[in-house]
Motif scaffolding. Structure first.
Motif, PDB file in Angstrom:
ATOM      1  N   THR A 149       0.851  -1.259   0.021  1.00 37.77           N
ATOM      2  CA  THR A 149       0.065  -0.171   0.168  1.00 37.77           C
ATOM      3  C   THR A 149       0.804   1.139   0.002  1.00 37.77           C
ATOM      4  O   THR A 149       1.911   1.396   0.824  1.00 37.77           O
ATOM      5  CB  THR A 149      -0.898   0.096   1.269  1.00 37.77           C
ATOM      6  OG1 THR A 149      -1.831  -1.281   1.056  1.00 37.77           O
ATOM      7  CG2 THR A 149      -1.989   1.126   1.142  1.00 37.77           C
TER       8      THR A 149
ATOM      9  N   CYS B  32      -3.159   4.015  -1.860  1.00 44.41           N
ATOM     10  CA  CYS B  32      -3.106   3.294  -3.138  1.00 44.41           C
ATOM     11  C   CYS B  32      -2.763   1.980  -3.144  1.00 44.41           C
ATOM     12  O   CYS B  32      -1.653   1.853  -2.604  1.00 44.41           O
ATOM     13  CB  CYS B  32      -2.476   4.087  -4.423  1.00 44.41           C
ATOM     14  SG  CYS B  32      -3.523   4.855  -5.586  1.00 44.41           S
TER      15      CYS B  32
ATOM     16  N   THR C  43      -6.648   0.005  -6.651  1.00 43.35           N
ATOM     17  CA  THR C  43      -7.416   1.087  -6.288  1.00 43.35           C
ATOM     18  C   THR C  43      -7.769   1.986  -7.308  1.00 43.35           C
ATOM     19  O   THR C  43      -8.727   2.687  -7.610  1.00 43.35           O
ATOM     20  CB  THR C  43      -6.412   1.888  -5.322  1.00 43.35           C
ATOM     21  OG1 THR C  43      -5.869   1.100  -4.218  1.00 43.35           O
ATOM     22  CG2 THR C  43      -7.323   3.139  -4.762  1.00 43.35           C
TER      23      THR C  43
ATOM     24  N   HIS D 267      -4.183   8.266  -6.262  1.00 47.35           N
ATOM     25  CA  HIS D 267      -5.331   7.865  -5.675  1.00 47.35           C
ATOM     26  C   HIS D 267      -6.643   8.686  -6.250  1.00 47.35           C
ATOM     27  O   HIS D 267      -6.803   9.820  -6.553  1.00 47.35           O
ATOM     28  CB  HIS D 267      -5.342   8.130  -4.235  1.00 47.35           C
ATOM     29  CG  HIS D 267      -6.467   7.106  -3.595  1.00 47.35           C
ATOM     30  ND1 HIS D 267      -7.836   7.708  -3.400  1.00 47.35           N
ATOM     31  CD2 HIS D 267      -6.452   6.182  -2.709  1.00 47.35           C
ATOM     32  CE1 HIS D 267      -8.359   6.783  -2.638  1.00 47.35           C
ATOM     33  NE2 HIS D 267      -7.487   5.670  -2.234  1.00 47.35           N
TER      34      HIS D 267
ATOM     35  N   PRO E  84     -12.133   1.584  -7.124  1.00 49.93           N
ATOM     36  CA  PRO E  84     -11.384   0.758  -6.275  1.00 49.93           C
ATOM     37  C   PRO E  84     -12.038  -0.724  -6.613  1.00 49.93           C
ATOM     38  O   PRO E  84     -13.343  -0.593  -6.499  1.00 49.93           O
ATOM     39  CB  PRO E  84     -11.357   1.156  -5.246  1.00 49.93           C
ATOM     40  CG  PRO E  84     -12.462   2.262  -4.916  1.00 49.93           C
ATOM     41  CD  PRO E  84     -12.675   2.719  -6.295  1.00 49.93           C
TER      42      PRO E  84
END
Lengths: 434, 434, 434
Positions: free
Chosen positions: C71, C80, C97, C132, C192
């Motif tokens: 992550t 993300c 994601t 993200h 995601p």
């Protein structure tokens, strides 16, 4: 008003499971537990409070209850917080991250209530997850982005605007009246609560109160604070919403607030019906006008059904109290809501008896107005204002009734209010030209 | 330039409190501590560095200081990172998550400075929380979404555009000139920093530098990097901003940059005033034109006050240096900013002496231009460009002055620059037809 | 189809490193490890699975492999998730994601393959971080917000719409046909995954499958589920995508899906070329029309180059299978993709041989249509529909070839399909008037 004291609460901000240190207090105040507070940089990842933690305060025969905070992870749920209140009879799931909406209410069969049966109050939206607001763009799809997160039993619409998307005027930062695009049902349902607390009344009936403060504030815009409260009495099949709306701005502030409460199966079914006490029922548009005679009854799930919306002008008793209910076909299961028409003068009934895959659902929606675009609502004089510093209170009492006897009793109560015949308008209202 | 070495820093990514392993180095470089670095997947949840950690490097009589990283949780603050620099005299709160904006500056009373008094520099916005960019939609409200997060003492506006919302042309992905909607004050204030470091100079005066790299990059769009630096000398009542803007694209790139620095009470009050050295002051619009004679003085909080914006063309000394100050009514408390007009040729004074509940505030805003929409700024030749690979440096020195003597001295310095009378334009500039 | 069983997996939701408890099973099913599952509130922060964990299942001579979940933290990468599959020959980085996009593929030199050389498949976007979705606003810049996150080797475009931004009609919540603004390449690349699992086939060749379920669902809108699968065989220089798209709505649902696969250096270079088997190649617009004769070959990085897009109508064999490849100038390094034209009838070649700083890249993009706005695609009959409950399967096999011999063999295979000469259209298609 009640006094409060604050329990010592060991919170590991961000991660880990918090443990409650219940520092008992004999000062006679109520018990307050802080779940979230941006002022003190507090956020609990998870927490469980039960009636056992209050064994020395509650009476011996008190029904067992619990309040549990959890946090969802993964996908579009990442970071969504839930608070589940179980008062022994109802399990109520509240979403602080989504404006203190109520995701669902589940009723358990219980021995105290005659003819009690278990039932789910809520509906099956095609939106299956609890969507974190970071994944919602209210502006998308021409202002319909709200629909990407819509699956709650009760979601508030508001506060600056609460109805249909489209253009409306506002005053911008240089004092000019300019146009802005309103978005469907407003922002409040996608704003996380800034402060979330659980309060347990020291005095009988030891009501459990989940309070959440949601701010809709900006520079050169509304400075509105909604202090929400969802509360239950242990062992009782009802829940109460007690919201206070405050204008913190220096100017008058328009607002709109609709309690968009939604029911699907099993309560909603073919020949389910609403019971209202109303002066008048109006179709919102021509599509609804065709079925005005059937406004109170429901079809089975119907593929391709286009929503029908009815505008109800409720009748209240001398104190302003009115009630509405939704009852199943057999007449032995119902949900009701009581409120004061001085607070919420209007009721919208949204019929969306579409195929189950698309969302078979009806909305029972007391509000300060109807869900037209704000420019239309303003035209009809249904956009209230708060003076600087002024606040308004909104109370709704939801009941969940089992057995024909309980249901009939509730229906009779509502019928009592209907002193003259309801007028069913055949045409939808004439709207102002845009 | 200075050499650097990297301390060993034990970081538990995502959660937990990081502990600093200060691996001392005798190579003579400066001390660099990494708080965030997306290249190495580093993010600290919290961290505290103090002058004690540098006891063997700093002189014995060195003022005590600290730099503290914290992370906010709950509500719309969830995940917002703060870095608080306390140099013994000033406490400066920086928000890496919001483009390295400075939330507030607090001055302490201190024995080294004559007539020193404590004061807060900042203002009371109706936006009370430090809003995480995930909750900001810059496009909302016709491009005014930026106002939902606006409460900083200093927020940079830029980089691709920095002014008012509205349409402007740009080149799209198929090479066509098309229109896009600019949003108020641009994106940079809502972009989290990709790399955040604290550097302590090995050499006296052991300046503490908080550097944050903020990228405004996209495919078929700007490739701009802003290397921000906020620095202080221990014990000194001033802070320095040293930013470097780099164009990483293969083409010339327009940019705009405004240092939107905002003051409320106690410095801003009735009869507070600005002191500028200017060739000319122009009202931005007709509303400001009515009060051009009072452009330099302030009213008490006034309900319903509409913002007045003044466009100042500063006079600098031979080296390009100019200064501006805001001084309170008594003339014994002031904040000043000095910069080079070759870097930032324009100064905007934003007067928003509205009711305190709505945000009683003034902005002192050195910039590459004024806050008109970019299409207007381009018309007036105030949108600079960076060649491919080119960079530009921007330096601002903010001072916080206590006591009539210190304030008078600063005012006299500014007055020295004013060799001819300032021209006050009675009309706002004639804008290009849209 | 294969049976599955679920390993016991100790997951500490939100924080900490999960440890895999590989509860071995002798029932003969495949091995499934859950990385994310919103239904069970599961999300792993990090996790590493290797062939050693399967030592008692895999054959002795099995190539070593690993699957690692990590992550990202800091800046716009915060939160993300990545899954890196290393099958001994290819390292494949997938971003759950971001809709299960593939960030990059890296090939290692390996002894099993003649003339094998190491190479990176992917490209250098000006977007350097894995952005993200919370930082992406698809609506921004007139619907081009997608470009702020675009840096993947393979990103799916879709599902409700997949092409250029601009207006198109849709049916809103009151059943009216109204206009909405489509956004570039649709939503799926910024949603995601709701469920992410790793499956290892119990049977040889012990294929490793990373499955991710991505939902594009809303009320009064599409109810589409994309069950993605990226799989590899240990030791093989190829990867397979096997996606299943399901319509969960009660009505027919239009959809679009394009596999936007992107290559930069070293494969893309001056005199690199594509090899296709095609009936016809059409320029997408006039700019591309000028260079239709050179549609298959590439220039060196060229400052100011405007994208050229070519619409390819592929020829398939009797089973519907077609292949395309991109080969370097020396003819000793290539990437190919094979698919079935009954699933993906069209191929877009996007040439963007701009300066390296701006993104030197070409897209090889099999799709259900071309990347025109959906209203144009509909006009040409290229917007397929799914009946209620219907699903469709999409399979693509990507190969990475080293050495002239392997490259020539692949080219010969494609040339075999080209039974008649390709028609190169000199004009771009006549579009419907808006």
């Amino acid at each position: 008003m009640f006094y409060r004291f604050h329990f010592l609460l060991a919170v590991i901000a961000c991660s880990g499971v918090a443990t409650v240190g219940l520092a008992q207090d004999n000062s006679g105040g109520d018990h307050v537990i802080v779940l979230t507070d941006t002022e003190t940089n507090t956020r609990t990842e998870s927490l469980r409070i039960t009636s056992k933690d209050f064994a020395d305060v509650l009476p011996q025969n008190s029904p067992a209850w619990s309040v549990e905070k959890t946090t969802l992870h993964g996908g579009k749920q990442e970071g969504c917080e839930l608070v589940t209140i179980d008062n022994g009879v109802l399990e109520i799931v509240v979403v602080p991250t989504r404006g203190m909406s109520v995701l669902r209410v589940t009723k358990k069969a219980n021995s105290n209530e005659p003819d009690s049966t278990a039932a789910r109050f809520g509906w099956d939206s095609p939106v299956k997850e609890v969507i974190h607001p970071q994944y919602i763009n209210l502006e998308s799809r021409g202002g319909l982005g709200w629909l990407e997160g819509f699956n709650e039993w009760m979601v508030r619409c508001g506060l600056e605007y609460a109805g249909h998307p489209g253009k409306d005027v506002f005053t911008n930062n240089v004092g000019d009246k300019v146009e802005m695009d309103l978005t469907l049902h407003g922002k409040i349902g996608n704003i996380p609560a800034s402060k979330v607390t659980v309060t347990v009344d020291r005095e009988a009936p030891h009501r459990i109160r989940l309070q959440g403060i949601v701010n809709e504030r900006m520079f050169y815009g509304p400075k509105l604070e909604l202090i929400t409260e969802i509360s239950v009495v242990p062992g009782e099949p009802s829940l109460r919403i007690t919201d206070t709306l405050v204008n913190h701005g220096a100017d008058e502030q328009e607002f709109q607030l609709i309690y968009h409460t939604n029911f699907g199966t099993p309560l909603l079914e073919k020949n389910a019906r609403t019971v209202v006490a109303a002066e008048k029922v109006e179709p919102m548009n021509e599509n609804a006008a065709k079925s005005i005679d059937q406004y109170a009854s429901y079809q089975a799930p119907t593929k391709g059904f286009i929503e029908e919306v009815y505008l109800v002008y409720p009748i209240a008793d001398a104190s302003g109290r009115t009630q509405t209910m939704l009852v199943n076909a057999a007449g032995d299961q119902a949900a009701s809501v009581a409120w004061n028409t001085s607070q919420l003068p209007y009721l919208t009934i949204w019929k969306n008896t579409a195929a189950e895959a698309d969302g078979y659902v009806t909305g029972i929606e007391p509000g300060t107005g109807f869900p037209f675009n704000r420019n239309i609502e303003r035209h009809f004089g249904r956009v209230p204002k708060l003076a600087p510093g002024q606040s308004r209170r909104f109370e709704l009492e939801y009941g969940f009734h089992s057995g024909a006897e309980a249901v009939n009793k509730m229906e009779a109560e509502i019928r009592t209010l209907q002193t003259a015949s309801v007028v069913l308008e055949e045409k939808s209202p004439t709207l102002p030209s845009p």
